[in-house]
Design a protein around this motif. Structure first.
Motif, PDB file in Angstrom:
ATOM      1  N   ALA A  91      46.593  20.511   8.354  1.00  0.00           N
ATOM      2  CA  ALA A  91      45.631  19.409   8.204  1.00  0.00           C
ATOM      3  C   ALA A  91      44.221  19.873   8.569  1.00  0.00           C
ATOM      4  O   ALA A  91      43.241  19.497   7.915  1.00  0.00           O
ATOM      5  CB  ALA A  91      46.051  18.231   9.082  1.00  0.00           C
TER       6      ALA A  91
ATOM      7  N   ASP B 107      42.831  21.907   5.632  1.00  0.00           N
ATOM      8  CA  ASP B 107      42.382  21.039   4.536  1.00  0.00           C
ATOM      9  C   ASP B 107      41.091  20.306   4.905  1.00  0.00           C
ATOM     10  O   ASP B 107      40.177  20.186   4.085  1.00  0.00           O
ATOM     11  CB  ASP B 107      43.472  20.016   4.209  1.00  0.00           C
ATOM     12  N   THR B 108      41.015  19.831   6.134  1.00  0.00           N
ATOM     13  CA  THR B 108      39.840  19.066   6.554  1.00  0.00           C
ATOM     14  C   THR B 108      38.583  19.916   6.552  1.00  0.00           C
ATOM     15  O   THR B 108      37.512  19.478   6.112  1.00  0.00           O
ATOM     16  CB  THR B 108      40.078  18.471   7.959  1.00  0.00           C
TER      17      THR B 108
ATOM     18  N   PRO C 218      37.745  19.669  13.835  1.00  0.00           N
ATOM     19  CA  PRO C 218      39.179  19.847  13.576  1.00  0.00           C
ATOM     20  C   PRO C 218      39.693  21.232  13.964  1.00  0.00           C
ATOM     21  O   PRO C 218      40.854  21.366  14.372  1.00  0.00           O
ATOM     22  CB  PRO C 218      39.320  19.594  12.071  1.00  0.00           C
TER      23      PRO C 218
ATOM     24  N   LYS D 110      37.231  20.278   3.200  1.00  0.00           N
ATOM     25  CA  LYS D 110      36.677  19.050   2.647  1.00  0.00           C
ATOM     26  C   LYS D 110      35.311  18.704   3.245  1.00  0.00           C
ATOM     27  O   LYS D 110      34.424  18.234   2.543  1.00  0.00           O
ATOM     28  CB  LYS D 110      37.646  17.887   2.883  1.00  0.00           C
ATOM     29  N   ILE D 111      35.144  18.918   4.544  1.00  0.00           N
ATOM     30  CA  ILE D 111      33.922  18.427   5.200  1.00  0.00           C
ATOM     31  C   ILE D 111      32.909  19.519   5.502  1.00  0.00           C
ATOM     32  O   ILE D 111      31.730  19.239   5.700  1.00  0.00           O
ATOM     33  CB  ILE D 111      34.251  17.651   6.496  1.00  0.00           C
TER      34      ILE D 111
ATOM     35  N   GLY E 160      33.098  20.693  10.666  1.00  0.00           N
ATOM     36  CA  GLY E 160      34.369  21.411  10.595  1.00  0.00           C
ATOM     37  C   GLY E 160      34.781  22.046  11.911  1.00  0.00           C
ATOM     38  O   GLY E 160      35.962  22.347  12.116  1.00  0.00           O
TER      39      GLY E 160
END
Length: 437
Positions: free
Chosen positions: A314, A317-318, A330, A321-322, A327
């Motif tokens: 996760a 992926d995060t 996470p 995306k951000i 970043g």
């Protein structure tokens, strides 16, 4: 005037510093170059260890056209244009193919890498790629199969000292100055095995010292060359004043990621966060960090806490995306969670044990009762005969043999006593298989 690192770029293998396992007497790349024919290859190593320089030396010694592309600024059209020019350059000649050097090849997209395949396969160009990332992750398999991969190491202490000596004795500008290397520990430490960074630091020191003298009130008489004494204190002071004056992207790249993973494995979230911060501040690729977290979740936490792998994925992926700077959050969350989780490497040990067995026993036949029987002939030959469908039995389990006959009693997975989750799995397996677990 060009930077010191560019002025000192070696032109021959004899001037090339480091990587003796590749270019030393009798080593693979030297033999290839001396033979006059080379195959496509990829140079993998941290920044500033001579990847671009080595590619240039190869082209220069073989006396072939040399084309350069940067994966950061080039697209598929640029690749095709270079290949077209290379084809034209070979139209009237034989001999070695032109060399296409691609810097940071790991940044090429799949389509860009696909556009290279045919030209490399047909020998239109000889590809030399340079990458700081593991090619097995970043280079497509068809292209990777057509190239040898050679690993370059950070330069050692002796190599760096040799570079410093060469700078002071061969560079015309530095030779005119009265530079004394009184101490070198800080120079070597800050360079982190990176030749370019080392020379950039030296050049920065000289510029700083000259600038301070020029700003002083005392005028130097013509012909007077005041000494520049390079000490550890001077290096630390100047670099603290100019923290962005040298490349921090590759600082101790491999050592820091190793310390990061070992801190997670050792259940020290504070240390893991420190090394994470070092990588973030040094400009490390966030995907590289996230990928290592996923590996650690499988290798070091494993079945002791299966949620670790979910959280690491996760986080990966995060981050994609951000992006930055959010970043970092996470990544920190996953780092703390993994470091604080119970640890088990039983899955890691189990697959390695199974692989060792496969390599030692070869392709043992699949038992007949486990094979599919889609045709009448297969059924007549006994395929699927006697197979017991687990869901037809109480508790969705029935004992039967799933391994080849020769390995009927083999055991690979050993649940670890320190993991409560694995102990629960062990009890479940003992209820099914008895003494086998």
């Amino acid at each position: 005037m060009s930077p010191l690192a560019e002025r000192l770029r070696p032109q021959t293998l004899d001037d090339y510093v480091g990587q003796q396992h590749l270019v030393g007497q009798g080593a693979v790349l030297r033999r290839m170059i001396e033979s006059g024919r080379i195959a496509s290859f990829i140079l993998w190593g941290p920044p500033g260890v001579g990847k671009t320089t080595l590619a240039g030396i190869v082209a220069r010694q073989l006396k072939v056209p040399f084309y350069t592309l940067s994966a950061v600024t080039s697209g598929v059209k640029d690749v095709r244009d270079v290949i077209e020019r290379a084809e034209k350059s070979r139209f009237f000649g034989q001999g070695p193919s032109p060399i296409l050097f691609i810097d940071e090849i790991h940044r090429f997209s799949k389509s860009q890498q696909d556009s290279l395949l045919a030209a490399v396969e047909r020998g239109v160009v000889t590809l030399i790629g340079a990458t700081t990332e593991n090619p097995s992750f970043e280079v497509i398999r068809p292209l990777l199969s057509r190239c040898q991969v050679y690993t370059l190491e950070p330069l050692g202490r002796d190599d760096l000292l040799r570079l410093l000596d060469r700078a002071l004795t061969h560079d015309e500008q530095l030779r005119q100055m009265n530079i004394h290397l009184c101490q070198t520990d800080a120079l070597l430490r800050y360079s982190g095995g990176d030749a370019r960074k080392l020379l950039n630091i030296l050049e920065l020191l000289v510029e700083q010292c000259q600038g301070q003298r020029n700003a002083g009130t005392d005028q130097q008489q013509e012909g007077d060359k005041p000494a520049i004494d390079v000490t550890d204190e001077l290096v630390s002071r100047v670099l603290q004043q100019s923290p962005l004056a040298y490349d921090k992207q590759g600082e101790m790249h491999y050592d820091i990621i190793s310390a990061f993973i070992k801190s997670i494995r050792g259940s020290d979230p504070d240390a893991a966060l420190y090394w994470l911060a070092r990588m973030i501040e040094g400009g490390e690729d966030p995907k590289f960090i996230a990928r290592r977290l996923v590996i650690s979740a499988s290798e070091d936490i494993g079945l002791a806490n299966p949620n670790a792998l979910l959280l690491a994925n996760a986080a990966f992926d995060t981050v994609q995306k951000i992006g930055w700077p959010e970043g970092r959050i996470p990544l920190a969350e996953a780092t703390v969670y993994l470091a604080a989780s119970p640890k088990s490497n039983s899955a890691y040990l189990a697959i390695d044990s199974a692989l060792a067995m496969v390599r030692s026993t070869g392709n043992l036949p699949v038992p007949l009762h486990l094979r599919n029987a889609p045709t009448k002939l297969m059924k007549e030959l006994g395929y699927a005969d006697g197979y017991k469908y687990a869901h037809d039995f109480p508790g969705h389990f029935v004992r039967q043999q799933y391994l080849p006959d020769e390995l009927a009693n083999a055991s690979f997975w050993q649940p670890q006593d320190t993991s409560a989750h694995e102990q629960r799995l062990k009890q479940q397996m003992k209820a099914c298989w008895g003494d086998r677990f």
